[in-house]
Scaffold this motif. Structure first.
Motif, PDB file in Angstrom:
ATOM      1  N   MET A 106       4.563   2.524 -20.609  1.00 32.44           N
ATOM      2  CA  MET A 106       3.952   2.955 -19.339  1.00 32.44           C
ATOM      3  C   MET A 106       3.022   1.941 -18.664  1.00 32.44           C
ATOM      4  O   MET A 106       2.564   2.189 -17.552  1.00 32.44           O
ATOM      5  CB  MET A 106       3.313   4.342 -19.445  1.00 32.44           C
ATOM      6  CG  MET A 106       2.194   4.545 -20.430  1.00 32.44           C
ATOM      7  SD  MET A 106       0.662   3.709 -19.993  1.00 32.44           S
ATOM      8  CE  MET A 106       0.216   4.607 -18.503  1.00 32.44           C
ATOM      9  N   GLY A 107       2.750   0.813 -19.297  1.00 27.02           N
ATOM     10  CA  GLY A 107       2.176  -0.314 -18.568  1.00 27.02           C
ATOM     11  C   GLY A 107       0.665  -0.456 -18.528  1.00 27.02           C
ATOM     12  O   GLY A 107       0.151  -1.396 -17.925  1.00 27.02           O
ATOM     13  N   LYS A 108      -0.091   0.460 -19.167  1.00 33.12           N
ATOM     14  CA  LYS A 108      -1.554   0.316 -19.074  1.00 33.12           C
ATOM     15  C   LYS A 108      -2.028  -0.831 -19.962  1.00 33.12           C
ATOM     16  O   LYS A 108      -1.331  -1.204 -20.917  1.00 33.12           O
ATOM     17  CB  LYS A 108      -2.256   1.613 -19.445  1.00 33.12           C
ATOM     18  CG  LYS A 108      -2.268   1.932 -20.925  1.00 33.12           C
ATOM     19  CD  LYS A 108      -3.232   3.075 -21.226  1.00 33.12           C
ATOM     20  CE  LYS A 108      -2.726   4.415 -20.743  1.00 33.12           C
ATOM     21  NZ  LYS A 108      -3.721   5.473 -20.861  1.00 33.12           N
ATOM     22  N   PRO A 109      -3.216  -1.402 -19.681  1.00 32.04           N
ATOM     23  CA  PRO A 109      -3.711  -2.497 -20.522  1.00 32.04           C
ATOM     24  C   PRO A 109      -3.728  -2.101 -22.000  1.00 32.04           C
ATOM     25  O   PRO A 109      -4.241  -1.036 -22.355  1.00 32.04           O
ATOM     26  CB  PRO A 109      -5.125  -2.736 -19.996  1.00 32.04           C
ATOM     27  CG  PRO A 109      -5.059  -2.300 -18.565  1.00 32.04           C
ATOM     28  CD  PRO A 109      -4.125  -1.110 -18.568  1.00 32.04           C
ATOM     29  N   ALA A 110      -3.185  -2.989 -22.842  1.00 30.79           N
ATOM     30  CA  ALA A 110      -3.052  -2.665 -24.266  1.00 30.79           C
ATOM     31  C   ALA A 110      -4.419  -2.487 -24.927  1.00 30.79           C
ATOM     32  O   ALA A 110      -4.587  -1.635 -25.795  1.00 30.79           O
ATOM     33  CB  ALA A 110      -2.263  -3.767 -24.965  1.00 30.79           C
ATOM     34  N   ILE A 290     -11.406   4.493  -9.711  1.00 29.16           N
ATOM     35  CA  ILE A 290     -10.098   4.607  -9.058  1.00 29.16           C
ATOM     36  C   ILE A 290      -9.135   3.507  -9.508  1.00 29.16           C
ATOM     37  O   ILE A 290      -7.924   3.700  -9.513  1.00 29.16           O
ATOM     38  CB  ILE A 290     -10.212   4.653  -7.508  1.00 29.16           C
ATOM     39  CG1 ILE A 290      -8.832   4.705  -6.843  1.00 29.16           C
ATOM     40  CG2 ILE A 290     -10.994   3.467  -6.964  1.00 29.16           C
ATOM     41  CD1 ILE A 290      -8.035   5.948  -7.161  1.00 29.16           C
ATOM     42  N   PHE A 291      -9.659   2.370  -9.954  1.00 31.35           N
ATOM     43  CA  PHE A 291      -8.744   1.291 -10.362  1.00 31.35           C
ATOM     44  C   PHE A 291      -8.411   1.341 -11.857  1.00 31.35           C
ATOM     45  O   PHE A 291      -7.394   0.794 -12.287  1.00 31.35           O
ATOM     46  CB  PHE A 291      -9.333  -0.081  -9.984  1.00 31.35           C
ATOM     47  CG  PHE A 291      -9.689  -0.188  -8.526  1.00 31.35           C
ATOM     48  CD1 PHE A 291      -8.851   0.349  -7.554  1.00 31.35           C
ATOM     49  CD2 PHE A 291     -10.868  -0.806  -8.105  1.00 31.35           C
ATOM     50  CE1 PHE A 291      -9.172   0.266  -6.203  1.00 31.35           C
ATOM     51  CE2 PHE A 291     -11.197  -0.896  -6.766  1.00 31.35           C
ATOM     52  CZ  PHE A 291     -10.351  -0.360  -5.805  1.00 31.35           C
ATOM     53  N   PHE A 292      -9.268   1.966 -12.640  1.00 29.77           N
ATOM     54  CA  PHE A 292      -9.017   2.120 -14.081  1.00 29.77           C
ATOM     55  C   PHE A 292      -7.679   2.838 -14.296  1.00 29.77           C
ATOM     56  O   PHE A 292      -7.327   3.766 -13.566  1.00 29.77           O
ATOM     57  CB  PHE A 292     -10.165   2.931 -14.694  1.00 29.77           C
ATOM     58  CG  PHE A 292      -9.892   3.402 -16.105  1.00 29.77           C
ATOM     59  CD1 PHE A 292      -9.752   2.494 -17.145  1.00 29.77           C
ATOM     60  CD2 PHE A 292      -9.777   4.760 -16.380  1.00 29.77           C
ATOM     61  CE1 PHE A 292      -9.504   2.932 -18.446  1.00 29.77           C
ATOM     62  CE2 PHE A 292      -9.529   5.203 -17.677  1.00 29.77           C
ATOM     63  CZ  PHE A 292      -9.382   4.287 -18.714  1.00 29.77           C
ATOM     64  N   ASN A 293      -6.926   2.387 -15.301  1.00 28.19           N
ATOM     65  CA  ASN A 293      -5.619   2.993 -15.614  1.00 28.19           C
ATOM     66  C   ASN A 293      -4.680   2.959 -14.404  1.00 28.19           C
ATOM     67  O   ASN A 293      -3.876   3.857 -14.187  1.00 28.19           O
ATOM     68  CB  ASN A 293      -5.781   4.429 -16.131  1.00 28.19           C
ATOM     69  CG  ASN A 293      -4.701   4.814 -17.140  1.00 28.19           C
ATOM     70  OD1 ASN A 293      -4.573   4.193 -18.191  1.00 28.19           O
ATOM     71  ND2 ASN A 293      -3.908   5.819 -16.809  1.00 28.19           N
ATOM     72  N   ASP A 333      -4.966 -10.849 -22.606  1.00 27.14           N
ATOM     73  CA  ASP A 333      -6.335 -10.597 -23.063  1.00 27.14           C
ATOM     74  C   ASP A 333      -7.158  -9.873 -22.006  1.00 27.14           C
ATOM     75  O   ASP A 333      -7.324 -10.391 -20.916  1.00 27.14           O
ATOM     76  CB  ASP A 333      -7.024 -11.945 -23.310  1.00 27.14           C
ATOM     77  CG  ASP A 333      -7.101 -12.239 -24.786  1.00 27.14           C
ATOM     78  OD1 ASP A 333      -6.820 -11.329 -25.567  1.00 27.14           O
ATOM     79  OD2 ASP A 333      -7.444 -13.383 -25.118  1.00 27.14           O
ATOM     80  N   GLN A 334      -7.691  -8.714 -22.348  1.00 26.57           N
ATOM     81  CA  GLN A 334      -8.621  -8.010 -21.460  1.00 26.57           C
ATOM     82  C   GLN A 334      -8.092  -7.857 -20.034  1.00 26.57           C
ATOM     83  O   GLN A 334      -8.866  -7.947 -19.070  1.00 26.57           O
ATOM     84  CB  GLN A 334      -9.990  -8.722 -21.433  1.00 26.57           C
ATOM     85  CG  GLN A 334     -10.659  -8.799 -22.801  1.00 26.57           C
ATOM     86  CD  GLN A 334     -10.928  -7.419 -23.413  1.00 26.57           C
ATOM     87  OE1 GLN A 334     -11.429  -6.525 -22.754  1.00 26.57           O
ATOM     88  NE2 GLN A 334     -10.560  -7.233 -24.671  1.00 26.57           N
ATOM     89  N   ALA A 335      -6.779  -7.645 -19.862  1.00 27.67           N
ATOM     90  CA  ALA A 335      -6.237  -7.396 -18.515  1.00 27.67           C
ATOM     91  C   ALA A 335      -7.012  -6.231 -17.897  1.00 27.67           C
ATOM     92  O   ALA A 335      -7.159  -5.190 -18.522  1.00 27.67           O
ATOM     93  CB  ALA A 335      -4.757  -7.046 -18.615  1.00 27.67           C
ATOM     94  N   PRO A 336      -7.541  -6.391 -16.674  1.00 31.80           N
ATOM     95  CA  PRO A 336      -8.342  -5.308 -16.094  1.00 31.80           C
ATOM     96  C   PRO A 336      -7.477  -4.159 -15.595  1.00 31.80           C
ATOM     97  O   PRO A 336      -7.930  -3.020 -15.505  1.00 31.80           O
ATOM     98  CB  PRO A 336      -9.070  -5.981 -14.931  1.00 31.80           C
ATOM     99  CG  PRO A 336      -8.289  -7.206 -14.622  1.00 31.80           C
ATOM    100  CD  PRO A 336      -7.490  -7.582 -15.826  1.00 31.80           C
ATOM    101  N   MET A 337      -6.241  -4.471 -15.258  1.00 30.98           N
ATOM    102  CA  MET A 337      -5.308  -3.446 -14.794  1.00 30.98           C
ATOM    103  C   MET A 337      -3.917  -3.902 -15.205  1.00 30.98           C
ATOM    104  O   MET A 337      -3.659  -5.105 -15.277  1.00 30.98           O
ATOM    105  CB  MET A 337      -5.393  -3.338 -13.264  1.00 30.98           C
ATOM    106  CG  MET A 337      -4.966  -1.994 -12.714  1.00 30.98           C
ATOM    107  SD  MET A 337      -4.494  -2.093 -11.006  1.00 30.98           S
ATOM    108  CE  MET A 337      -6.016  -1.814 -10.205  1.00 30.98           C
ATOM    109  N   GLY A 338      -3.036  -2.946 -15.507  1.00 30.84           N
ATOM    110  CA  GLY A 338      -1.691  -3.307 -15.928  1.00 30.84           C
ATOM    111  C   GLY A 338      -0.662  -2.990 -14.861  1.00 30.84           C
ATOM    112  O   GLY A 338      -0.938  -3.112 -13.661  1.00 30.84           O
TER     113      GLY A 338
END
Ligand code: NAP
Ligand code: MG
Length: 495
Positions: A106-110, A290-293, A333-338
């Motif tokens: 589903m693409g969210k930051p690991a 709003i940008f999280f996940n 590493d630490q991608a803020p959004m996926g």
């Protein structure tokens, strides 16, 4: 965890690919399978069995048999507790693999999959396991010539239908309380996120959930989900997803056996920022919310209502966070959004943005798909400013990283605007004034209200909405109430 660490997790992950029915991994009766495509790069990553109504029927029969013979429902709560805690331990031990699968599908930051979802999943299993041998029944005070008992009995067979945005957390929020009460379950994961659910269920079997008590049938909503909702031998449906599908499920209940239905649906939640707030914290948290996940959250802070006098300052801070939260490969590493969950979801998000532009809402950043190196479904933080509260972008759930900012002049106007959508899931109030915090939070028509924070809380608090955000509560001891019936027994004593 670096990208290299995740690549090494990839080499050891093995998820089942069948349907879990009556303790066995099986193919669908008609042999159908479906490819799982990762939104990170559009690649096919697995093939899984998908069930239709005949498979749902097999799973419900297995769940019914298990429920009636008492192999789980008949255990002492302390025994069910041991199994749920053993499951929690396995989830913690295998957290990296579960997080990997969830991000892959589903693409969210690991790193968020691991730190946020997997922590929640393990904690949820453990919390309901720990809780279940501590709840008691009731003996009301009655006439001395009688003994009255109010006992809680597990409802029976539960159908759990969950979405893809927090695949494992949503599954755990349903499975843990349903299984704790002694019910048997048929889980229907979202078609976009079938893999992590399969591994989660395998760990449940290893932990000692008896055959038939936990069944998993992947499949399409309109087939497997609809068959579960309309099945005459299912006692409860617990659902998280869109408002439209929630309504369909209620109709299926009405048209079949009047099974009870619990719905956690969409939202259009607002951060309400007053001039006396810690403005920097309010603005940065509102933007994050709003940008999280990727904004794929029922509680996403998709509206920002700000007092006119602090508008410019707040917008500058929001733009700063938007610039910092650009999407990246979620295994970086630490991608803020996926990545958004799929190409078709990206098209839907973009269509709502283009419609807002066409209607005259003022776009100040984002607004078109982002080109990110692996080539999947990426959308950048997108912000509309000075949005009319009647505009579509202030009314419709986008389920993407799209924020609508509007201004207000008085507290009354702020409350009126916050309550002006058909949803009522969550809201946040930002103020240092205690009286204002109380008065405004009381006036908001929502199920969850935060003051000077967003997305905070723990398992002790119920979660759910009002209005078209649904009814029924996940988390907390109140979640157990969805899965048992109260029986009143009046025993007349001899005089
Ligand atoms: P969705 O399309 O409503 O799907 C949710 C689940 O329902 C999926 O498993 C889906 O299967 C299934 N489904 C679809 N059609 C069905 C039918 N006719 N009968 C029975 N089941 C059916 O929602 P989504 O797109 O996955 O998730 C996004 C939505 O969920 C948003 O509206 C969001 O606000 C809401 N949400 C709410 C909460 C909350 O707690 N309130 C939490 C998270 C998400 P398929 O995948 O095969 O279609
Ligand atoms: Mg769907």
């Amino acid at each position: 965890m670096t990208a290299t660490d995740w690549a090494s997790v990839a080499t050891r992950v093995q998820a089942p690919s069948g349907l879990l029915i009556d303790g066995a991994w099986v193919e669908a009766l008609d042999g159908r399978r479906m490819d799982v495509v990762s939104p990170i790069d559009g690649a096919r990553v697995a093939s899984i069995a998908i069930g239709g109504s005949a498979d749902i029927d097999r799973a419900v029969r297995a769940a019914r048999t298990a429920f009636e013979d008492g192999r789980w429902s008949g255990l002492a709560p302390a025994q069910r507790k041991q199994v749920l805690i053993a499951w929690a331990d396995l989830i913690v031990a295998r957290a990296e693999e579960l997080a990997y699968l969830q991000t892959l599908e589903m693409g969210k930051p690991a790193h968020e999959s691991l730190a946020i979802d997997l922590r929640a999943v393990g904690t949820t299993m453990r919390w309901f396991g720990e809780a279940i041998d501590k709840v008691t029944d009731e003996i009301p005070h009655t006439d001395p010539n009688a003994l009255a008992l109010v006992t809680r009995e597990p409802a029976g067979v539960v159908g759990a239908i969950v979405p893809w945005n927090f695949p494992l957390t949503m599954a755990a929020w349903k499975l843990a309380p349903a299984l704790a009460t002694g019910c048997s379950v048929v889980l229907k994961p979202a078609e976009q996120s079938p893999l992590s659910a399969l591994l989660l269920a395998e760990l449940g079997m290893t932990a000692g959930i008896p055959a038939g008590v936990l069944n998993v049938v992947n499949g399409l909503g309109a087939e497997a989900g609809a068959a579960l909702s309309a099945h005459r031998d299912v006692d409860v449906i617990t659902f998280t997803g869109s408002t439209a599908v929630g309504a369909t499920i209620m109709q299926a209940s009405a048209g079949s056996n009047l099974k009870r239905v619990w719905l956690e649906l969409g939202g259009k939640s607002a951060n309400v920022v007053f001039p006396d707030a810690d403005i920097e914290r309010a603005a940065r948290t509102a933007a994050w919310s709003i940008f999280f996940n990727q904004g794929e959250m029922c509680t996403a802070g998709s509206r920002l209502l700000v007092h006119e006098s602090i508008h410019d300052e707040v917008v500058d801070l929001v733009m700063d966070v938007a610039a910092a939260m650009q999407p990246r490969n979620p295994f970086a590493d630490q991608a803020p959004m996926g990545a958004l969950v799929s190409a078709s979801h990206l098209d839907r998000v973009d269509a709502l943005v283009q419609r807002a532009k066409a209607e005259g809402s003022r776009l100040i950043t984002g607004g078109a798909a982002a080109q990110v190196e692996p080539g999947g479904s990426y959308y950048p933080p997108t912000v509309f400013d000075r949005v009319d509260t009647a505009a579509s972008i202030a009314q419709h759930e986008v389920f993407g990283p799209v924020l609508a900012i509007s201004t207000f002049g008085s507290d009354e106007e702020a409350v009126r605007m916050a309550n002006s959508t058909e949803y009522g899931l969550a809201s946040a109030v930002w103020t240092r004034d205690l009286t204002r915090a109380h008065r405004v939070s009381r006036a908001l028509k929502v199920g969850v209200c935060w003051v000077n924070c967003y997305e905070e809380g723990d398992l002790t608090l119920p979660f759910g909405g009002v209005k078209k955000s649904g009814f029924g509560r996940d988390k907390s001891l109140h979640a157990l109430e969805k899965f048992w019936d109260l029986k009143s027994t009046w025993i007349q004593l001899d005089e």
